[in-house]
Write a protein that holds these residues in place. Structure first.
Motif, PDB file in Angstrom:
ATOM      1  N   VAL A 396     -49.899  20.083  34.045  1.00 42.42           N
ATOM      2  CA  VAL A 396     -51.360  20.100  34.058  1.00 42.42           C
ATOM      3  C   VAL A 396     -51.890  21.526  34.106  1.00 42.42           C
ATOM      4  CG1 VAL A 396     -53.400  19.440  35.382  1.00 42.42           C
ATOM      5  CG2 VAL A 396     -51.536  17.827  35.098  1.00 42.42           C
ATOM      6  N   SER A 397     -51.296  22.364  34.940  1.00 43.61           N
ATOM      7  CA  SER A 397     -51.801  23.730  35.085  1.00 43.61           C
ATOM      8  C   SER A 397     -51.627  24.538  33.806  1.00 43.61           C
ATOM      9  CB  SER A 397     -51.108  24.432  36.259  1.00 43.61           C
ATOM     10  OG  SER A 397     -49.698  24.370  36.126  1.00 43.61           O
ATOM     11  N   LEU A 398     -50.502  24.353  33.113  1.00 47.08           N
ATOM     12  CA  LEU A 398     -50.284  25.122  31.890  1.00 47.08           C
ATOM     13  C   LEU A 398     -51.107  24.574  30.723  1.00 47.08           C
ATOM     14  CD1 LEU A 398     -48.844  27.644  31.176  1.00 47.08           C
ATOM     15  CD2 LEU A 398     -46.800  26.348  30.607  1.00 47.08           C
ATOM     16  N   LEU A 399     -51.397  23.267  30.742  1.00 45.52           N
ATOM     17  CA  LEU A 399     -52.266  22.712  29.708  1.00 45.52           C
ATOM     18  C   LEU A 399     -53.642  23.369  29.747  1.00 45.52           C
ATOM     19  CD1 LEU A 399     -51.652  18.839  29.489  1.00 45.52           C
ATOM     20  CD2 LEU A 399     -50.935  20.633  27.907  1.00 45.52           C
ATOM     21  N   LEU A 400     -54.135  23.669  30.951  1.00 50.66           N
ATOM     22  CA  LEU A 400     -55.435  24.332  31.053  1.00 50.66           C
ATOM     23  C   LEU A 400     -55.380  25.724  30.442  1.00 50.66           C
ATOM     24  CD1 LEU A 400     -58.339  24.462  32.038  1.00 50.66           C
ATOM     25  CD2 LEU A 400     -57.488  25.255  34.255  1.00 50.66           C
ATOM     26  N   VAL A 401     -54.280  26.449  30.661  1.00 48.37           N
ATOM     27  CA  VAL A 401     -54.131  27.782  30.074  1.00 48.37           C
ATOM     28  C   VAL A 401     -54.131  27.683  28.553  1.00 48.37           C
ATOM     29  CG1 VAL A 401     -52.633  29.815  29.915  1.00 48.37           C
ATOM     30  CG2 VAL A 401     -52.864  28.609  32.094  1.00 48.37           C
ATOM     31  N   TYR A 402     -53.386  26.728  28.007  1.00 45.05           N
ATOM     32  CA  TYR A 402     -53.364  26.536  26.554  1.00 45.05           C
ATOM     33  C   TYR A 402     -54.755  26.179  26.031  1.00 45.05           C
ATOM     34  CZ  TYR A 402     -48.230  26.124  26.997  1.00 45.05           C
ATOM     35  OH  TYR A 402     -46.904  26.338  27.251  1.00 45.05           O
ATOM     36  N   THR A 403     -55.440  25.283  26.741  1.00 46.47           N
ATOM     37  CA  THR A 403     -56.757  24.829  26.295  1.00 46.47           C
ATOM     38  C   THR A 403     -57.766  25.967  26.262  1.00 46.47           C
ATOM     39  OG1 THR A 403     -56.316  22.619  27.208  1.00 46.47           O
ATOM     40  CG2 THR A 403     -58.607  23.187  26.769  1.00 46.47           C
ATOM     41  N   MET A 404     -57.743  26.812  27.283  1.00 50.21           N
ATOM     42  CA  MET A 404     -58.678  27.936  27.322  1.00 50.21           C
ATOM     43  C   MET A 404     -58.361  28.962  26.249  1.00 50.21           C
ATOM     44  SD  MET A 404     -61.155  27.421  29.222  1.00 50.21           S
ATOM     45  CE  MET A 404     -61.815  29.075  28.965  1.00 50.21           C
ATOM     46  N   SER A 405     -57.106  29.051  25.837  1.00 52.43           N
ATOM     47  CA  SER A 405     -56.778  29.919  24.706  1.00 52.43           C
ATOM     48  C   SER A 405     -57.495  29.445  23.453  1.00 52.43           C
ATOM     49  CB  SER A 405     -55.256  29.937  24.468  1.00 52.43           C
ATOM     50  OG  SER A 405     -54.573  30.514  25.564  1.00 52.43           O
ATOM     51  N   GLY A 406     -57.619  28.116  23.302  1.00 56.40           N
ATOM     52  CA  GLY A 406     -58.365  27.584  22.176  1.00 56.40           C
ATOM     53  C   GLY A 406     -59.840  27.935  22.245  1.00 56.40           C
ATOM     54  N   VAL A 407     -60.418  27.874  23.444  1.00 59.74           N
ATOM     55  CA  VAL A 407     -61.826  28.240  23.608  1.00 59.74           C
ATOM     56  C   VAL A 407     -62.039  29.700  23.222  1.00 59.74           C
ATOM     57  CG1 VAL A 407     -63.696  28.539  25.284  1.00 59.74           C
ATOM     58  CG2 VAL A 407     -62.222  26.518  25.399  1.00 59.74           C
ATOM     59  N   VAL A 408     -61.166  30.565  23.712  1.00 54.48           N
ATOM     60  CA  VAL A 408     -61.293  31.997  23.412  1.00 54.48           C
ATOM     61  C   VAL A 408     -61.150  32.237  21.916  1.00 54.48           C
ATOM     62  CG1 VAL A 408     -60.304  34.275  23.806  1.00 54.48           C
ATOM     63  CG2 VAL A 408     -60.484  32.651  25.691  1.00 54.48           C
ATOM     64  N   LEU A 409     -60.221  31.527  21.276  1.00 50.93           N
ATOM     65  CA  LEU A 409     -60.038  31.687  19.831  1.00 50.93           C
ATOM     66  C   LEU A 409     -61.289  31.261  19.071  1.00 50.93           C
ATOM     67  CD1 LEU A 409     -57.985  32.411  17.590  1.00 50.93           C
ATOM     68  CD2 LEU A 409     -57.336  29.996  17.557  1.00 50.93           C
ATOM     69  N   ALA A 410     -61.949  30.202  19.543  1.00 49.68           N
ATOM     70  CA  ALA A 410     -63.172  29.743  18.888  1.00 49.68           C
ATOM     71  C   ALA A 410     -64.322  30.721  19.089  1.00 49.68           C
ATOM     72  CB  ALA A 410     -63.557  28.360  19.420  1.00 49.68           C
TER      73      ALA A 410
END
Length: 567
Positions: A396-410
């Motif tokens: 769960v904790s690493l999924l949030l890191v991956y997800t926020m990478s997507g936000v930053v990329l957008a």
């Protein structure tokens, strides 16, 4: 490109070394237990691995494309800091610290679990993979703590030597695992019917997918795939110009995700053959892991035991090394006290001087121990597996890191990947909520369910972010001891920004991210106690996360356009 630690030496890291890091991080302990935890038919099991691979491929794209856009070591922290502000970056930093610290803990527990099974405790079964009392678990927890301390201390070796250790361990464990699969298939392939094609009808696929979603976290499938981001962690250390570095990182990460699926699918087939054979010959219950499953063949059992020790250790080393460098990046960004990486605390004389960040290493060891104790306490108190509790927390904790990478990329201008970040944002919500809805263990109380581990994981992430935010604020208070200690760390106080509310451009992205986490936690918690509301909760999670993604995107762009966004 900012020169990194490996790149500052005679040459930078090459493709095969990046593959060793990525594969070394991915191939830890998940392969031992996940095939047995997935359950269901072989078709459903392979579908679960395939869905997990597709999800990880999506996460990999956003992480890789963001990492190669600005190639620097520690980019998982610097990118959210630049795009969304220090408050959001602190939440991401807390999640990343939890994820990276807990992985060496769970891998060390896995090694202790294997040694426990080898020692013949509890009739060949380990208390770490079953419900057990504290007295039964404690000796093996102490052994796991000693193993984890050794792993963290190993990262004090010179970088090039440590990299060669990692490369060697990765090569050995891949060779051993392939040999084990080939041997099992060769010995038990007679009468194997393969996956059922009937499951690929419309009704069969729908039924299978309903069971797949909870299994992604509860059966440790996502846990088995995480770690592919290791080359991105060291993007500033890769050999070549910008285009060559981008090509190398893509090949290493995407190749690792695809290769890990092939290996996991093969191991699932091998597991099905083993379980089928044992059911036909003994008529008893299925084994808990590969170590138990191959006990009848001595040389194969030895190979599995070797892999069950080497593979987790290799993964633990990769995550420990990456954690040290990411925390050093936190220090440089003033999100954690810069005092942790001063020359006094980051160098050791040993035939010269080199960066080792020994104080950061000791702090990481302490953080890993504290988080592991909390997570194991949840497992023991709930009558559940200690290792399984850590798997859920790590995922769960690493999924949030991956997800926020997507936000930053957008958020970044001129982005190449447009629709995927929003899809990832919504999919993460569906995975977490779907796991809470379908993850109850049969007959167990709510605390023993997978949703209990999910909520526990979100509590740990929240506490980590709160500590990182509150420590600099407390340092400015006139406290007798804590103020002096925290003040010496020299971290920047960002918590005071909340006093300005929406007058500070960094506050709105933080508010929408917190709202997203609250949405996930509430929907997952309600789903665990009211399964009849599943459709409503999934719809609420989808619509709510999509709306919050838009708000987070808009507020982050406003932050980047603000005149003082670098302050």
């Amino acid at each position: 490109m900012t020169p990194g630690e490996f790149g500052s030496e005679r040459r930078g890291m090459r493709l095969w070394e990046l593959v060793a890091l990525a594969a070394g991080g991915v191939l830890g302990s998940g392969w031992m237990t996940a095939p047995g935890q997935i359950g269901g038919s072989l078709t459903q099991s392979l579908l679960t691995w395939a869905v997990g691979c597709l999800l990880m491929a999506g996460y990999a794209v956003v992480v890789v494309e963001l990492g190669i856009a600005d190639q620097r070591t520690g980019g998982l922290i610097f990118h959210p800091l630049r795009a969304c502000g220090p408050l959001v970056a602190t939440v991401v930093a807390g999640s990343m610290w939890v994820a990276y610290a807990i992985n060496p803990a769970v891998q060390s527990l896995s090694v202790a679990n294997t040694l426990s099974a080898v020692a013949g405790d509890r009739d060949g079964k380990s208390p770490l993979t079953e419900a057990a009392t504290l007295g039964e678990v404690l000796p093996w927890l102490m052994l796991a703590a000693a193993i984890m301390a050794g792993v963290f201390l190993l990262t004090l070796l010179p970088s090039r030597q440590l990299l060669m250790v990692t490369v060697s361990l990765t090569g050995v464990k891949i060779l051993v695992l392939v040999t084990v699969v080939a041997a099992i298939v060769a010995r038990h392939a007679d009468g194997f019917s393969g996956p059922s094609l009937g499951a690929f009808s419309l009704d069969g696929m729908f039924t299978a997918l309903k069971a797949v979603v909870p299994g992604l976290i509860s059966a440790s499938v996502i846990f088995s795939y995480i770690g592919f981001q290791a080359p991105v962690d060291f993007a500033g250390d890769v050999q070549g110009n910008q285009r060559q570095v981008a090509r190398t990182i893509r090949a290493a990460v995407y190749g690792t995700v695809a290769g890990s699926f092939v290996l996991y699918a093969a191991m699932q087939v091998a597991w099905s053959l083993l379980v089928q054979d044992k059911s036909e010959t003994a008529g008893g219950g299925a084994p808990a892991n590969f170590v138990e499953a191959v006990q009848g063949t001595r040389w194969l059992w030895v190979l599995v035991v070797v892999a069950a020790i080497i593979a987790p250790l290799g993964s633990a080393i990769v995550f420990s090394l990456a954690l040290t460098r990411e925390v050093a990046a936190l220090c440089r960004a003033h999100l954690v006290g810069r005092g942790l990486q001063t020359a006094r605390f980051s160098r050791i004389r040993s035939s010269g001087r080199y960066d080792v960040y020994w104080l950061i290493t000791l702090v990481n060891l302490g953080v890993a121990l504290l988080i592991a104790i909390f997570a194991i306490g949840i497992g023991i108190g709930a009558g559940s597996s200690s290792i399984r509790s850590l798997h859920g927390l790590n995922s769960v904790s690493l999924l949030l890191v991956y997800t926020m990478s997507g936000v930053v990329l957008a958020v970044r201008p001129g982005r190449r990947v447009k629709l995927l970040p929003g899809a990832i944002f919504v999919l993460t919500a569906l995975i977490v909520v779907g796991t809470g809805i379908g993850g109850r263990e049969d007959g167990g109380p709510w605390a023993a369910s997978v949703s209990g581990h999910l909520v526990g994981g979100m509590i740990v992430m929240s506490l980590a972010a709160l500590i990182l935010l509150a420590a600099p604020w407390l340092a400015e208070r006139d406290l007798p001891v804590a103020g002096r200690v925290l003040g010496g760390l020299d971290a920047q106080n960002h918590l005071s920004r909340l006093g300005a509310w929406f007058g500070d451009a960094s506050v709105p992205p933080f508010v929408w991210l917190v709202a997203y986490l609250v949405l996930l936690g509430v929907c997952a918690g309600l789903g665990s106690i009211a399964e009849s509301m599943a459709a409503v909760l999934l719809g609420l999670a989808s619509c709510g996360s999509l709306m919050l993604f838009g708000l987070l995107l808009r507020s982050s762009r406003k932050y980047m356009d603000a005149p003082d966004h670098n302050s």
